[in-house]
Design a protein around this motif. Structure first.
Motif, PDB file in Angstrom:
ATOM      1  N   THR A 148       1.153 -12.742   1.114  1.00 44.59           N
ATOM      2  CA  THR A 148       0.339 -11.538   1.236  1.00 44.59           C
ATOM      3  C   THR A 148       0.667 -10.787   2.521  1.00 44.59           C
ATOM      4  N   LEU A 149       0.832 -11.497   3.618  1.00 42.15           N
ATOM      5  CA  LEU A 149       1.165 -10.841   4.881  1.00 42.15           C
ATOM      6  C   LEU A 149       2.505 -10.123   4.785  1.00 42.15           C
ATOM      7  N   GLU A 150       3.495 -10.755   4.180  1.00 44.36           N
ATOM      8  CA  GLU A 150       4.812 -10.122   4.044  1.00 44.36           C
ATOM      9  C   GLU A 150       4.734  -8.895   3.157  1.00 44.36           C
ATOM     10  N   ARG A 151       3.945  -8.955   2.088  1.00 42.65           N
ATOM     11  CA  ARG A 151       3.782  -7.800   1.212  1.00 42.65           C
ATOM     12  C   ARG A 151       3.145  -6.640   1.962  1.00 42.65           C
ATOM     13  N   ILE A 152       2.146  -6.944   2.777  1.00 45.48           N
ATOM     14  CA  ILE A 152       1.479  -5.903   3.559  1.00 45.48           C
ATOM     15  C   ILE A 152       2.450  -5.271   4.540  1.00 45.48           C
ATOM     16  N   VAL A 153       3.209  -6.103   5.233  1.00 44.16           N
ATOM     17  CA  VAL A 153       4.169  -5.591   6.209  1.00 44.16           C
ATOM     18  C   VAL A 153       5.202  -4.710   5.539  1.00 44.16           C
ATOM     19  N   ARG A 155       4.960  -2.993   2.839  1.00 44.92           N
ATOM     20  CA  ARG A 155       4.383  -1.716   2.401  1.00 44.92           C
ATOM     21  C   ARG A 155       4.135  -0.813   3.593  1.00 44.92           C
ATOM     22  N   LEU A 156       3.720  -1.391   4.715  1.00 44.81           N
ATOM     23  CA  LEU A 156       3.525  -0.595   5.920  1.00 44.81           C
ATOM     24  C   LEU A 156       4.846   0.026   6.383  1.00 44.81           C
ATOM     25  N   VAL A 157       5.917  -0.737   6.288  1.00 44.27           N
ATOM     26  CA  VAL A 157       7.233  -0.215   6.679  1.00 44.27           C
ATOM     27  C   VAL A 157       7.648   0.914   5.743  1.00 44.27           C
ATOM     28  N   LEU A 158       7.393   0.749   4.439  1.00 43.36           N
ATOM     29  CA  LEU A 158       7.682   1.821   3.489  1.00 43.36           C
ATOM     30  C   LEU A 158       6.869   3.068   3.805  1.00 43.36           C
ATOM     31  N   LEU A 159       5.589   2.881   4.084  1.00 45.03           N
ATOM     32  CA  LEU A 159       4.727   4.015   4.398  1.00 45.03           C
ATOM     33  C   LEU A 159       5.159   4.710   5.682  1.00 45.03           C
ATOM     34  N   ALA A 160       5.718   3.940   6.602  1.00 45.66           N
ATOM     35  CA  ALA A 160       6.218   4.532   7.842  1.00 45.66           C
ATOM     36  C   ALA A 160       7.411   5.445   7.590  1.00 45.66           C
ATOM     37  N   HIS A 161       8.044   5.272   6.442  1.00 46.44           N
ATOM     38  CA  HIS A 161       9.154   6.135   6.043  1.00 46.44           C
ATOM     39  C   HIS A 161       8.719   7.131   4.955  1.00 46.44           C
ATOM     40  N   GLY A 162       7.392   7.257   4.784  1.00 49.22           N
ATOM     41  CA  GLY A 162       6.880   8.208   3.807  1.00 49.22           C
ATOM     42  C   GLY A 162       6.808   7.657   2.406  1.00 49.22           C
ATOM     43  N   ASP A 163       6.935   6.332   2.247  1.00 49.92           N
ATOM     44  CA  ASP A 163       6.896   5.691   0.934  1.00 49.92           C
ATOM     45  C   ASP A 163       7.947   6.309   0.009  1.00 49.92           C
ATOM     46  N   VAL A 164       7.540   7.126  -0.973  1.00 52.70           N
ATOM     47  CA  VAL A 164       8.522   7.691  -1.901  1.00 52.70           C
ATOM     48  C   VAL A 164       9.439   8.710  -1.234  1.00 52.70           C
ATOM     49  N   THR A 165       9.049   9.201  -0.048  1.00 50.16           N
ATOM     50  CA  THR A 165       9.931  10.120   0.674  1.00 50.16           C
ATOM     51  C   THR A 165      11.222   9.421   1.052  1.00 50.16           C
ATOM     52  N   ASP A 166      11.109   8.114   1.388  1.00 52.30           N
ATOM     53  CA  ASP A 166      12.269   7.288   1.731  1.00 52.30           C
ATOM     54  C   ASP A 166      13.084   7.925   2.863  1.00 52.30           C
ATOM     55  N   SER A 167      12.372   8.378   3.891  1.00 50.32           N
ATOM     56  CA  SER A 167      13.029   9.024   5.019  1.00 50.32           C
ATOM     57  C   SER A 167      13.651   7.996   5.958  1.00 50.32           C
ATOM     58  N   ILE A 168      14.751   8.352   6.573  1.00 46.73           N
ATOM     59  CA  ILE A 168      15.368   7.474   7.566  1.00 46.73           C
ATOM     60  C   ILE A 168      14.503   7.426   8.823  1.00 46.73           C
ATOM     61  N   THR A 180      -7.396   2.357   0.543  1.00 46.43           N
ATOM     62  CA  THR A 180      -6.252   2.827  -0.231  1.00 46.43           C
ATOM     63  C   THR A 180      -5.125   1.814  -0.204  1.00 46.43           C
ATOM     64  N   LEU A 181      -4.822   1.280   0.974  1.00 41.75           N
ATOM     65  CA  LEU A 181      -3.749   0.299   1.098  1.00 41.75           C
ATOM     66  C   LEU A 181      -4.050  -0.951   0.275  1.00 41.75           C
ATOM     67  N   ALA A 182      -5.296  -1.393   0.287  1.00 39.50           N
ATOM     68  CA  ALA A 182      -5.678  -2.566  -0.501  1.00 39.50           C
ATOM     69  C   ALA A 182      -5.467  -2.314  -1.991  1.00 39.50           C
ATOM     70  N   MET A 183      -5.808  -1.110  -2.444  1.00 34.76           N
ATOM     71  CA  MET A 183      -5.631  -0.783  -3.857  1.00 34.76           C
ATOM     72  C   MET A 183      -4.154  -0.650  -4.210  1.00 34.76           C
ATOM     73  N   MET A 184      -3.334  -0.175  -3.272  1.00 35.20           N
ATOM     74  CA  MET A 184      -1.891  -0.114  -3.505  1.00 35.20           C
ATOM     75  C   MET A 184      -1.320  -1.519  -3.729  1.00 35.20           C
ATOM     76  N   LEU A 185      -1.846  -2.479  -2.959  1.00 38.55           N
ATOM     77  CA  LEU A 185      -1.302  -3.835  -2.992  1.00 38.55           C
ATOM     78  C   LEU A 185      -1.981  -4.718  -4.035  1.00 38.55           C
ATOM     79  N   GLY A 186      -3.090  -4.248  -4.591  1.00 37.12           N
ATOM     80  CA  GLY A 186      -3.797  -5.043  -5.581  1.00 37.12           C
ATOM     81  C   GLY A 186      -4.502  -6.242  -4.976  1.00 37.12           C
ATOM     82  N   ILE A 187      -5.007  -6.089  -3.735  1.00 34.41           N
ATOM     83  CA  ILE A 187      -5.734  -7.158  -3.066  1.00 34.41           C
ATOM     84  C   ILE A 187      -7.078  -6.617  -2.617  1.00 34.41           C
ATOM     85  N   SER A 188      -7.974  -7.520  -2.212  1.00 35.73           N
ATOM     86  CA  SER A 188      -9.301  -7.080  -1.771  1.00 35.73           C
ATOM     87  C   SER A 188      -9.238  -6.519  -0.361  1.00 35.73           C
TER      88      SER A 188
END
Length: 231
Positions: A148-153, A155-168, A180-188
């Protein structure tokens, strides 16, 4: 439209194709909570088929039969969405709703079809679909294989690049709330907060009201065993 010029996908379009896309679009304003489209809608709707987010945010989510909502991602300004349903000729697979006042550029299905007759533009759309498919596969792999911790990390790294923006380029502040983040990951929410506190104690992040601040990206990546992006 500087917000689009800053988007990696749009920025890669040749000037002629970018101008053709903008010329085919019409402006549309959405109030907070207004639907851009709903799960099951036809992509042939007169309100548009392919959309560029000019300002505000768009939440993409799936509503399950039991009434539970699964948030897929939050689309930030500069991104274009909606092409898959048009290409498939299938109903929308998810819902898109405005998070706060939002302005979009809307391209009709007919005009999108005309743009797809242009080889350079159609190739660009194929690249966008492939990029998002790669990101989706990565998230599926994270869900199946990572703690769970690795999944959160990750996703945070993806979000830091804009998620679907996929910016460098990376940003240090992630505006997604913990709910919102919890719902993205499907966790409480409690599970998410417990793991976030681990990252806080390590000095990787700080929790602010309605946002998460990344204090040390390298430390965050190491916490989730994320391979740094190549620039």
């Amino acid at each position: 439209m500087n917000v689009f010029d800053e988007n990696p996908w749009f920025k890669a379009l040749p000037e002629e194709e970018a101008e053709a896309l903008l010329a085919a679009a019409s402006a549309r304003h959405l109030a907070a909570g207004e639907f851009l489209f709903r799960q099951g809608d036809t992509a042939m709707a007169p309100t548009g088929a392919f959309f560029g987010v000019a300002s505000g945010l768009i939440k993409l989510s799936i509503l399950h039969p039991d009434g539970n909502e699964a948030i897929l991602t939050i689309i930030e300004p500069g991104n274009w969405i909606g092409e898959v349903a048009v290409l498939e000729g299938a109903p929308r697979a998810h819902t898109a709703i405005a998070v706060g006042d939002t302005d979009v550029l809307a391209v009709s299905a007919d005009k999108f079809g005309q743009l797809m007759q242009r080889p350079v533009f159609s190739h660009a759309i194929a690249v966008q679909v492939a990029t998002r498919l790669r990101l989706a596969y990565g998230l599926m792999g994270d869900s199946a294989l990572q703690s769970t911790l690795e999944r959160i990390v990750r996703r945070l790294v993806l979000l830091a690049h804009g998620d679907v923006t996929d910016s460098i380029e990376e940003r240090s502040v992630i505006t997604a709330s913990q709910d919102t983040l919890a719902m993205m990951l499907g966790i409480s929410r409690p599970t998410l907060n417990k793991e976030l506190q681990v990252l806080v104690k390590r000095g990787a992040i700080a929790l602010r009201y309605g946002r998460i601040e990344i204090l040390d990206m390298q430390l965050l990546q190491e916490s989730g065993q994320v391979v740094p992006r190549k620039t």
